[in-house]
Design an enzyme around this catalytic site. Structure first.
Site, PDB file in Angstrom:
ATOM      1  N   ASP A 225     -55.277  -4.876 -46.546  1.00 54.92           N
ATOM      2  CA  ASP A 225     -56.562  -4.231 -46.791  1.00 54.92           C
ATOM      3  C   ASP A 225     -57.174  -3.734 -45.483  1.00 54.92           C
ATOM      4  O   ASP A 225     -57.167  -4.449 -44.477  1.00 54.92           O
ATOM      5  CB  ASP A 225     -57.497  -5.279 -47.425  1.00 54.92           C
ATOM      6  N   GLU A 274     -38.764 -13.600 -40.138  1.00 59.03           N
ATOM      7  CA  GLU A 274     -38.263 -14.984 -40.274  1.00 59.03           C
ATOM      8  C   GLU A 274     -37.592 -15.166 -41.636  1.00 59.03           C
ATOM      9  O   GLU A 274     -36.929 -16.153 -41.887  1.00 59.03           O
ATOM     10  CB  GLU A 274     -39.437 -15.984 -40.190  1.00 59.03           C
TER      11      GLU A 274
HETATM   12  C1  NOJ Z   1     -60.326  -1.599 -49.590  1.00 63.19           C
HETATM   13  C2  NOJ Z   1     -60.149  -2.099 -50.993  1.00 63.19           C
HETATM   14  O1  NOJ Z   1     -59.191  -1.310 -51.634  1.00 63.19           O
HETATM   15  C3  NOJ Z   1     -61.513  -2.020 -51.642  1.00 63.19           C
HETATM   16  O2  NOJ Z   1     -61.437  -2.268 -53.022  1.00 63.19           O
HETATM   17  C4  NOJ Z   1     -62.427  -2.998 -50.956  1.00 63.19           C
HETATM   18  O3  NOJ Z   1     -63.734  -2.846 -51.485  1.00 63.19           O
HETATM   19  C5  NOJ Z   1     -62.481  -2.748 -49.446  1.00 63.19           C
HETATM   20  N1  NOJ Z   1     -61.186  -2.515 -48.881  1.00 63.19           N
HETATM   21  C6  NOJ Z   1     -63.078  -3.938 -48.724  1.00 63.19           C
HETATM   22  O4  NOJ Z   1     -62.212  -5.035 -48.784  1.00 63.19           O
END
Ligand code: NOJ
Length: 570
Positions: A225, A274
């Site tokens: 993310d 790993e």
């Molecule tokens: C990107 C994610 O896809 C989204 O859904 C989220 O709100 C933001 N990152 C923050 O984690």
């Protein structure tokens, strides 16, 4: 650590050398069809209105029949759901409302048994404010070691009553929140998502532990993310918002896409290696150029990065062609393979985007303007949207590289606009930031599994977001029984793709038309997409259509066909 080999789809497995098998196991992701599951909205086994892991397990047959190579599970970790699970309170557990670690183990075993790999979401930029580290930081007070794991600062003004800067969070509103003792903490997203301090060795070590934790449980890869946000340079004096916006994103920006973030991913890569086969990763990195994106996709780093260029493109032949050419060239340069995406849990579903009315003389991008305006659903030409969505998806599935599909798109599902403010959950809706207007709930409405019955067969009596009556038309049981449905088309496309998939190259075939895109793969497989409305005649030798329909020897408007001169033997 060696995993048992998964079911291999190659037919000549017996004669393959061990080396070749190892390579295949290590490179499965390069041209995979990956299906994104948003667990809270997929299937609800315990009937509490929220989807859960046993719910997904109960639908493994559906996933196998669909013909995907892997699933990506959006966060299922303990969370207060301040941001749909992207506010993680514990990285190494399952939210009790979604199940247990045993449920996770059973799910992964069931998926592996059907030859489906599993990718899980890692959210390293921020934790939930309920994470034990943040709770400890609040209790420990200013200048404590516990606060060092996050970004705490004194405020400005006579008694520190003003935030340290005027920065805005991605979801809108201030990016700083004041705590009881008067200090402020930084959050790129919702208030409940404090950013971690990636200069802190414990933060780095803990994520290595998390990667190993899930790898040891058998996950095949990770989706990272906002991979471009982790490291920060917060040397005082901090710039103003206006100054920040003017700064180039060239690797030295204080908050975004810093070069030093790749030190983190080099360390992660060593953990991935790993395992046998090595774990894979795909970066969600919204960066300023394809060159910057390539750094995340390097073999010394995460290995692959999302390319959202088609998701952001209009349904337009020239745009598609340019994006495809550029991204394939880039992938060839870095040695990675590219990713294709039209929908995910953050954007208006593509069947709706493509049916939006033209705005200022051109189709609307992404649907954000429509969503922002609270666009009445009646403005949308749903048939046209779906026709174009099917054409675009078939084009994508014919491309070299991997394709990420979002749950519900295989049903041709449309965005749901009719959700009241009281029913909405997305913090972006309430804070009015980057995903302004209606926010992202409309693409997260629980799936319709059956046309009849409570919550369209989602599980219990009601679903956690309201499903409109027209969901019945898109229900899995309706579409499974209809050979012309979008679900039948996806199943057939994914089945054929496995048979046809070949080297990671394509050659453009001249069409003499600006609204038709045509390419050939090395084995003779051709994909023809007519973005316009005039039929595109196909030569007789290419009438061995294996997918899609031609009419009177021509590819109809807003559709795609696949051809293969040597018609496949069954
Ligand atoms: C990107 C994610 O896809 C989204 O859904 C989220 O709100 C933001 N990152 C923050 O984690």
């Amino acid at each position: 650590m060696t995993d048992a080999l998964l079911v291999d789809t190659d037919t000549d497995t017996d004669t393959e050398s061990a080396d070749a098998r190892r390579t295949a196991a290590a490179t499965w992701w390069r041209q995979a069809a990956v299906y994104q599951i948003y667990p809270r909205s997929f299937a609800d086994a315990d009937g509490d209105g929220l989807g859960d892991l046993p719910g997904i397990r109960s639908r493994v047959d559906y996933l196998a029949e669909l013909g995907i190579d892997a699933v990506w599970l959006s966060p299922f970790y303990p969370s207060a759901l301040a941001d749909g699970g992207y506010d993680v309170a514990d990285y190494r557990d399952v939210d009790p409302r979604l199940g247990t670690l045993e449920d996770f183990d059973e799910l992964i075993a069931a998926l592996h048994e059907r030859g489906i790999r599993v990718i899980v979401d890692i959210v390293p930029n921020h934790t939930s404010d309920l994470h034990e580290w943040f709770q400890e930081a609040l209790a420990a007070g200013r200048a404590s070691a516990a606060r060092d794991r996050y970004v705490f600062r004194e405020g400005k003004g006579a008694s520190g009553e003003e935030p340290p800067t005027d920065w805005e969070s991605v979801f809108g509103g201030p990016a700083w929140e004041r705590v009881e003792d008067g200090q402020w903490y930084f959050h790129n997203f919702a208030t409940e998502q404090p950013d971690l301090n990636w200069d802190h060795p414990e933060v780095r070590a803990d994520f290595l532990k998390t990667l190993r934790f899930w790898s040891d449980r058998g996950v095949d890869g990770f989706r990272i993310d906002v991979a471009h946000m982790l490291t920060k340079d917060l040397t005082e004096p901090l710039p103003s918002r206006a100054e920040l916006e003017q700064m180039p994103q060239d690797g030295n920006h204080p908050l975004l896409d810093r070069d030093d973030v790749h030190e983190v991913y080099a360390e992660w890569r060593r953990v991935f290696e790993e395992y046998d086969p090595p774990r894979t990763a795909v970066a969600e990195a919204w960066v300023s150029s394809p060159e910057r994106r390539a750094k995340y996709a390097s073999a010394e780093g995460l290995g692959q990065a999302f390319n959202f260029d088609l998701l952001e493109a209009d349904f337009d032949a020239a745009e598609f062609r340019t994006v495809i050419t550029d991204n394939l060239a880039q992938a060839a340069e870095t040695g990675s393979s590219t990713t294709w995406v039209l929908s995910n849990h953050d954007v208006t579903r593509h069947a709706t985007r493509y049916g939006l009315p033209p705005l200022a003389g051109r189709p609307v991008k992404q649907g954000t303007e429509w969503v922002a305006a609270g666009g009445p659903q009646t403005d949308i030409d749903r048939d046209r949207g779906l026709r174009r969505a099917r054409a675009a998806t078939l084009l994508l599935l014919g491309l070299p590289g991997s394709t990420y599909l979002y749950q519900g798109e295989e049903l041709g599902l449309q965005e749901v606009a009719a959700i009241t403010a009281e029913q909405r959950q997305d913090p972006a809706f309430f804070r009015g930031g980057e995903y302004d207007g209606l926010g992202r709930d409309g693409c997260r409405v629980p799936l319709p599994w059956s046309a009849d019955g409570p919550a369209f067969g989602f599980g219990g009596a009601v679903a956690h977001l309201p499903q409109p009556a027209w969901f019945a038309e898109y229900a899995v049981d309706v579409e499974a029984a209809d050979p012309t449905s979008t679900l039948s088309l996806y199943r057939e496309a994914l089945r054929l793709r496995r048979l046809l998939q070949t080297g990671e190259h394509l050659e453009w075939v001249e069409t003499g038309r600006t609204d038709v895109v045509r390419f050939a793969r090395p084995n003779g497989w051709q994909v023809v997409t007519n973005f316009g409305t005039e039929p595109f005649p196909l030569e007789a030798e290419h009438d061995a259509v294996v997918l899609g329909a031609i009419q009177a020897g021509a590819v109809p408007g807003e559709s795609t066909v696949w051809t293969m001169p040597d018609v496949l033997s069954e």
